[in-house]
Design a protein around this motif. Structure first.
Motif: not given
Lengths: 322, 214
Positions: A56-62, A104-113
């Motif tokens: 969560g806290s890294q959403v802005q940082k990626a 949605a953001t969490l999903q983006v991060l997961k897709e990123n992985r």
């Protein structure tokens, strides 16, 4: 007659006792189920709220690519409990940092992985697989493009979740694994000569018989379509329809095809075990490491055989739940 | 009577305990199942300032760039099918024959060959019209014939059809005389295609065209 006072059996006493015991059992079982279901629901809701621990806290940082070793450590950590933080997560409590993050953001991060892992594989010349647990699709890919895909009719999973990282097929096991035919030319030639002699004798015999009959039926038996040849080869139809794929991270994938009575019987047995024995077994062994297990069911046997064919030892791939 | 009561109580107790175990097991099972959807992790760089959406788009682009450009060939060795593709679209589909998977053992057991079609990514390395087959040792061993010492005794014309595309280590996509066997796994590792189909594949491909065999 010597009957002690107070010990004389009352009429209907036993059935009253039974009624009490069974009603108590019924009430208790219902309450157990009610408690367990509500507890499961609560824990699921909690989990949904705190999914993707520490992200969560890294959403802005990626997120950025990390070494596989590090990922493994952090994944193992998060597996033991949802509240475990990854090694590089900030000091803030995980739940607080996740609260404001949209799904949605969490999903983006997961897709990123997932994309990071796929990129690693797409750079190599060997084809790889991607198993999507949500869509129940198994795809064979090379350079990021899909070569072939299979859709499972049913998918089950249990045990320790597999980390979102590249996994390698170590071996395949089946009850009746296909066996390669070995050619020994000298022996084969002798066998062929014997067969030719037999065939010649048979033809001569047939000729004698046919002499007495009409000639019209002669031609129909000579043509042999290509697909009825019995070739000395290992073909897709020789592959098993039920087998096990073992991966380097301990994952076991059972592939099953529904065709055939024996397969249906096997599936029924597995379903019974899956919903009765396996949960109890896993609960009793909850303190030990539970190997991740997946079962893929295919309606068509050829699908299962095709996977056996394509999944060569050392094949790499990713398993993920988008 | 007392015995029966105790027995009944015990049965009830066992029943309730097993129910409790099943209930707890199910809670545990649900928890495990849910973890498959939620547990994942990654390392984070606090200095990174790229948004994840942008990073995903960049990663997708990188993967996209790895896709083969223009014409490429795909061979499904399980189904014995060849697909000629151009920018992801199938422009030709043909029935082929691929490796039999048979093991040939030389009398005496000194050498052995496994007739598999190799799997993976390859490139067209040579394009030959009216190819000749230089028979390797195994071709003679298979026929139970003596291995010739002269090179010219190994050369055989016509058996490879009108065209051949070499993709390394002696493997070819070539024509065949045995069209009845197309669709079956009968070759020594090469990919046999009917001459008419191969003509189109031959003309469309060039040196360096990618071949994917799976």
């Amino acid at each position: 007659m010597n009957i002690e006072k107070g010990k004389e059996p009352l009429p209907g006493g036993r059935s009253r006792w039974l009624k009490v015991v069974f009603s108590a059992a019924l009430v208790m079982s219902f309450s157990f189920y009610f408690i367990s279901i509500s507890a499961a629901q609560v824990s699921r809701l909690k989990r949904t709220a705190t999914s993707a621990v520490g992200s969560g806290s890294q959403v802005q940082k990626a997120a950025v690519p990390a070494s596989p070793g590090k990922q493994k450590v952090s994944t193992t950590g998060s597996q033991t409990g949802q509240k475990t933080k990854p090694a590089s997560a900030p000091e803030k409590p995980a739940a607080a940092s996740i609260k404001g993050i949209p799904e949605a953001t969490l999903q983006v991060l997961k897709e990123n992985r997932f994309l990071e892992e796929e990129l690693k594989l797409a750079k190599t010349p060997q084809y790889y697989f991607v198993l999507n647990l949500k869509e129940r699709t198994l795809e064979l890919r090379a350079r990021g493009m899909v070569l072939k895909s299979w859709k499972a009719s049913e998918l089950r999973y249990t045990g320790k979740p597999v980390p979102l990282q590249v996994t390698t097929l170590t071996n395949k096991t089946a009850l009746n694994p296909p066996e390669r035919k070995v050619l020994n030319p000298a022996e084969q030639q002798a066998e062929e000569a014997r067969k030719a002699a037999e065939e010649k004798a048979r033809q001569e015999q047939q000729k004698k018989k046919e002499n007495g009959k009409k000639q019209d039926s002669a031609q129909s038996t000579t043509a042999t379509p290509a697909d009825t040849f019995d070739v000395e080869a290992l073909e897709i139809t020789d592959m098993p329809g039920s087998y096990e794929l073992n991966f380097d991270d301990g994952l076991r994938i059972f592939v099953r095809s529904k065709s055939g009575f024996s397969e249906k019987f096997r599936q029924t047995r597995e379903t019974l075990l899956w919903y009765t024995w396996y949960p109890v077994k896993h609960f009793l062994n909850r303190k030990s490491e539970l190997r991740p297990q997946l079962i893929l069911y295919f309606d068509n046997m050829r699908d299962a055989q095709g996977i056996y064919w394509a999944f060569i030892d050392g094949l790499k791939g990713i398993i993920w739940f988008p | 009577m007392k015995f029966w009561k105790v027995l009944l109580a015990l049965v009830a107790l066992v029943y309730l305990s097993s129910l409790a175990i099943v209930a707890l097991s199910w809670m545990h099972h649900l928890k495990l199942s849910a973890e498959w959807k939620t547990v994942w992790s990654f390392e984070l760089d606090p200095k990174a300032r790229v948004k994840p959406e942008a990073q995903n788009a960049a990663l997708k682009k990188k993967i996209q760039e790895l896709h083969p450009k223009g014409v490429y060939i795909m061979v499904d060795s399980a189904e014995n099918r060849l697909y000629l593709k151009k920018d992801g679209q199938t422009i030709k589909e043909a029935l082929v024959s691929t490796g039999s998977g048979v093991i040939l053992v030389e009398p005496g057991g000194k050498r052995s060959w496994q007739f598999d079609t190799p799997k993976g990514e390859f490139f067209v390395k040579s394009k030959i019209q009216n190819p000749y087959w230089v028979k390797p040792d195994w071709a003679f061993i298979e026929e139970n014939e003596p291995i010739p010492k002269k090179m010219e005794d190994r050369v055989e014309a016509g058996v490879l059809g009108d065209y051949a595309l070499g993709f390394g280590q002696g493997y070819f996509i070539h024509g065949t005389l045995y069209t009845r066997l197309l669709g079956r796994n009968v070759t020594h590792g090469c990919v046999r295609v009917a001459d008419k189909d191969l003509e189109e594949v031959f003309k469309a491909s060039r040196i360096g065209t990618r071949i994917y065999i799976y």
